[in-house]
Motif scaffolding. Sequence first.
Motif, short mmCIF file in Angstrom:
data_model
loop_
_atom_site.label_atom_id
_atom_site.label_comp_id
_atom_site.label_asym_id
_atom_site.label_seq_id
_atom_site.Cartn_x
_atom_site.Cartn_y
_atom_site.Cartn_z
N VAL C 99 4.95 11.98 6.89
CA VAL C 99 4.28 11.34 5.42
C VAL C 99 3.81 9.92 5.95
CG1 VAL C 99 3.87 11.76 3.68
CG2 VAL C 99 4.72 13.33 4.51
N LEU C 100 4.66 9.09 5.79
CA LEU C 100 4.52 7.26 5.73
C LEU C 100 3.97 7.01 7.05
CD1 LEU C 100 6.06 5.37 3.72
CD2 LEU C 100 7.37 4.47 5.29
N VAL C 101 4.03 7.11 7.58
CA VAL C 101 3.16 6.91 8.65
C VAL C 101 1.75 6.99 8.61
CG1 VAL C 101 2.82 6.73 11.67
CG2 VAL C 101 5.18 6.02 10.30
N ALA C 102 1.59 8.98 8.29
CA ALA C 102 0.37 9.14 8.57
C ALA C 102 -0.92 8.88 7.44
CB ALA C 102 0.27 10.88 8.43
N THR C 103 0.43 8.78 6.94
CA THR C 103 -0.16 8.16 5.32
C THR C 103 -1.50 7.08 5.67
OG1 THR C 103 1.03 9.37 3.53
CG2 THR C 103 -0.66 7.62 2.95
N VAL C 104 -0.04 5.48 5.78
CA VAL C 104 -0.70 4.18 5.88
C VAL C 104 -1.74 4.31 7.39
CG1 VAL C 104 0.43 2.32 6.77
CG2 VAL C 104 1.42 3.39 5.34
N THR C 105 -1.74 4.90 8.44
CA THR C 105 -2.81 4.49 9.18
C THR C 105 -3.98 5.43 8.60
OG1 THR C 105 -1.79 6.91 10.02
CG2 THR C 105 -1.62 4.79 11.51
N THR C 106 -3.63 6.89 8.17
CA THR C 106 -4.94 7.26 7.57
C THR C 106 -6.45 6.47 6.82
OG1 THR C 106 -3.91 9.70 7.77
CG2 THR C 106 -5.93 9.80 6.35
N ALA C 107 -5.17 5.86 6.06
CA ALA C 107 -5.64 4.87 4.81
C ALA C 107 -6.18 3.10 5.49
CB ALA C 107 -5.17 4.39 4.08
N ALA C 108 -5.82 3.47 6.51
CA ALA C 108 -6.15 1.75 7.79
C ALA C 108 -7.61 2.20 7.99
CB ALA C 108 -5.93 1.48 8.82
N VAL C 109 -7.02 3.20 8.59
CA VAL C 109 -8.15 3.84 9.65
C VAL C 109 -9.67 4.24 8.52
CG1 VAL C 109 -9.27 5.99 10.68
CG2 VAL C 109 -6.87 4.68 11.73
N VAL C 110 -9.37 4.90 7.69
CA VAL C 110 -11.00 5.24 6.82
C VAL C 110 -11.81 3.53 6.14
CG1 VAL C 110 -11.54 6.45 4.72
CG2 VAL C 110 -9.74 7.25 6.05
N PHE C 111 -10.74 3.26 6.04
CA PHE C 111 -10.82 1.85 5.40
C PHE C 111 -11.53 0.65 6.04
CE2 PHE C 111 -10.24 -2.64 2.96
CZ PHE C 111 -11.30 -2.14 2.95
N PHE C 112 -11.11 0.69 7.14
CA PHE C 112 -11.50 -0.47 8.38
C PHE C 112 -12.71 -0.06 9.23
CE2 PHE C 112 -7.10 -2.11 9.84
CZ PHE C 112 -7.38 -3.15 7.88
N SER C 113 -13.02 2.06 9.15
CA SER C 113 -13.92 2.54 9.48
C SER C 113 -15.32 2.38 8.76
CB SER C 113 -13.62 4.05 9.51
OG SER C 113 -13.02 3.97 10.84
N CYS C 114 -14.72 2.23 7.50
CA CYS C 114 -15.61 2.26 6.80
C CYS C 114 -16.44 0.80 6.84
CB CYS C 114 -15.90 2.19 5.12
SG CYS C 114 -14.83 4.24 4.06
N LEU C 115 -15.76 0.00 6.78
CA LEU C 115 -16.50 -1.70 6.61
C LEU C 115 -16.75 -1.87 7.71
CD1 LEU C 115 -12.86 -3.93 5.91
CD2 LEU C 115 -15.66 -4.13 4.71
#
Lengths: 431, 317, 299
Positions: C99-115
Amino acid sequence: MTLHTRARRTAAAAGLLLLAAAGLAGCGDDADGASGSDTTLRVSVFGNFGYEDLYKQFERDHPGVKIVETSEGDLGQYNTQLTQKIAAGSGAGDVVAIEEGQVVNFLQSADKFVNFQEHGSNDHKDQWLDWKYAQATTADGKDTIGLGTDVGGLAMCYRKDLFEQAGLPTDREQVAALWPTWDAFTQVGEQFQDAMGDDVHFIDSATNTYNSILMQTADETYFDHDNKLIIDSNPAVQNAWDTALAMSDAGISAKLKSFSNEWNAGFKNGAFATIACPAWMTSYIEEQAGDENAGKWDITTVPGGGGNWGGSFLAVPTVSKHQDLALELVDFLTSADGQMGAFEAVGNLPSNPTLYDTPALKDATNEYFSDAPIGQLFVAGASSLKPVYLGAKNQPVRDAVENAMRSAENGEKSSSEAWDTAVSDAEAAAG
Amino acid sequence: MATLTSTPATPAQRRRRARPGRGPRGEQVAGYAFISPFFLVFAVFGLFPLLFTFWVSLHDWSLLGDRSWSGLGNYSKLLGDDHFWNALRNTLGIFVLATVPQLLLSLVLAQLLNQRLRARTLWRMGVLLPNITSIAAVGIIFTLLFARDFGLVNWLLGHVGVEPIAWQQHRWSSWLAISVMVDWRWTGYNALIFLAALQAVPRELYDAASIDGAGPVQQFRHITVPMLRPTIVFVTLVATIGGMQLFTEPLLFNSGANAITGGTTRQFQTLTMYVYEQAFTGQEFGYASSVAWVMFIVIALIGALNALLLRRLRGVQ
Amino acid sequence: MTAHVELEPAPVVAVPATQTVEAPRVRRRLVSPTVVVLSFVTALSAFPLYFMVVMASRPNSDITSVPPPLTPGGELFTNLDRVLSNPDITFGKAVVNTVLVATVTTAAVVFFSCLAGFAFAKLRFVGRSPLLAFVLLTMMVPVQLGLIPLYMLMSKLHLSGTLPAVSLPFLVSGFGVFLMRQYVVQALPDELLEAARLDGASILKTFFYVVLPVLRPAAAVLALLTFMERWNDFLWPYLVLDLDHPTVQVALARLAGGYYTDQALVMAGTLLGVLPLLVVFILFGRQIVGGIMEGGLKS
């Protein structure tokens, strides 16, 4: 909700998550417990080494030490992982098991392992069969990367109940007398097959039998001592190949691929009546066939005298942070007591010849296998053990030959076509 | 650069394309700042390993032993390597066998889901269900289903008089079984993507076709497929990237010893499996790296072909 | 296969899909052929998962019996308990880690992808097109290609065995960037940006207050897809993680350890591995499907 607050929430959430990411990056090395004196020793093995009680004993003698073992079921997978980690220079256990077929391979990078000779292993090398000690030592004799655990003394496991149905004798001595040679064994198989029809077969597969024959007849198999590929010129390979495939042609093989789902199910469902049995195989059969088949199995001698197939070593990678403790543990596990403990737990035959005369080993029996005298059976084979030299590329070559043999067994290729494939694939694999 | 959108450019976009690059300074700086996280992370954890692999491929590099410079030796060896060609053939073969029916099924399924239905979301979730199953789980479950002696598939076939098939043994049967795994996991997913594109197709077209007396099959052929062409090409591209990297399904399908060789005669060993085998069973890290690079080039070529095709299509429209 | 989706939102000006109530004439037939076919497809979709439950609820000896069992047995909780109580697997820990790994990577992917997606779609800078082409190329790099160098790199950083080692290579995704770029082009009218500019908002401000809200539907889809993909990740975690930091898939792979395969146990473990995602799916399935489907029509 106005656009404004929603945006702020999103931004806040994004910020929080980035903080979480930063926090995650911070939780790296807190593996060892909070109390400073505790040490965790990692041991990586494959299959079942039977060390649980020995670990407990070691932990009792070394307060504050905790031993954690990881076991990988699939030897191929285990070798891959170990290779990756040794090559990358981190991540392997403090103590790692190395299988006989891989040890030559790791000798190429002997510098990645602690040299036991620098820790006095030469002073007590009579603790192992000569060739067992030599197998994990470099050609110049100066560097020993692993100490022997067990050897794979050969016997033959068979299903008494199925033998009875086929009208064959079931008594160990009588069964042994049926097959002094592999040819005789094949004839018994044909008799069995005629009586039983097609639902049950005499052997599990040609490849398993082939490996046993090969490992008992030769001091060299695919490579000579100069690491030259000799598959095509070595009569031992040719002979084992022909003998094993003759069984298949006679229709006495269940044609099950080793370690596959179907093979595993075959133990349970009684799909085959015999299987060539290195000592380490007994615990596998017991687990796979399950309680419902207890007492149906028995063990007798293998055709053609003894032999050795498999067996392992324990090594300590130089990157281990707890080398001294790891060395101590290896010494303990490979000592006479350690090897005996493993034998009592799972039946792995010691590689320590001084144990072969002790009553504890000689008189040992195995309840699951109708109280078969495993000590006698395996030791009898072990005393006549001959060292077999396996080249660095033994594993890929063996895979190629086994695959070719299976394709012949399945009728995809004729025996001679399959042999040609085996040779050319072996040449490719040997590089 | 092919933009993969199916919508025609707005006038604003067109104006911008006519005057490329140069925004105001602030915009330039912000642009680079916004894309920098992606490029930084990729440079370290994506590009570096990739380039290092290329460096390794120019050597005779044993994973545990010696290494020596060999230049393009690995690449010339590869051209004469039957096992490599076999793996390439399997990879492309399974890819075609899996992808063609998958795309057709997805399209039909999308068309069906586009009808006026009760409980639309439930149907859509139903077809997406396989996609949440991990590939490892898919491999384990289907390998049991396809087992020779006790598998459900052979048992069912037995009822219609078919002898038990050793699915792992033949090229055709192993390809088929692996394709079934891939298709089971991806058909519904792609159907939803097509469905999204279908929603953008004006209903009037279908209505008009109905009035002209076109049946559902004709409507599918003459409206759905042409209108969805860009999406089809894109989905094919994505399927290519995945298909060329097929690894877990065939590996798990070959349960037992020597799983990595993909069958007794390598009848279903894919390129990625071959890379893996060379590197870890054969210890030929250098050679494995060259195979991996060739694989990368093949993927890139197919990708470029797709992009070109897409451009052409857009031009036609 | 790697999970990729091409989101094709309907253009902003499109006629929204008709949301009409079922026309009465549909009741002509009790069951339309469409429903029959869809039911069949759904059954096919669900069957392997059902089969998994059957196998997980049987003793090991039933798994290889002929004919194959098709109804659940009574051993489900015994088997699940064997997985959960197995000391070698530490399943609870594995779930937390995943959960930790998936959540952090997901948050990062979404944020950086939006940028990056926003930048590629709307900001003008030199080299934009070639850089975007490069992002597309990154999608074509097979993971297996750089496995060993990546592992060596992690060793050098003293991270091998730990959770950051699993997360770091996946903090960004070329696919995510591309998806977001497509979406911005279609869903973010220039007029909005123009208005923000006239109000004197900086680019950063505009991004947070104007762009992000518009991107939410697509971001949600990307998040769910990324989360699932990371949850099911196997090859890299299996190589790089040590005993103390298992993820669910790695823990399950260890189930098969110990030389002999207890199929019932493996199936129970597999079921446990799928279950959390199934829950997420049931809770958010509407959003996932809706996100893939609806695009930017919601305002």
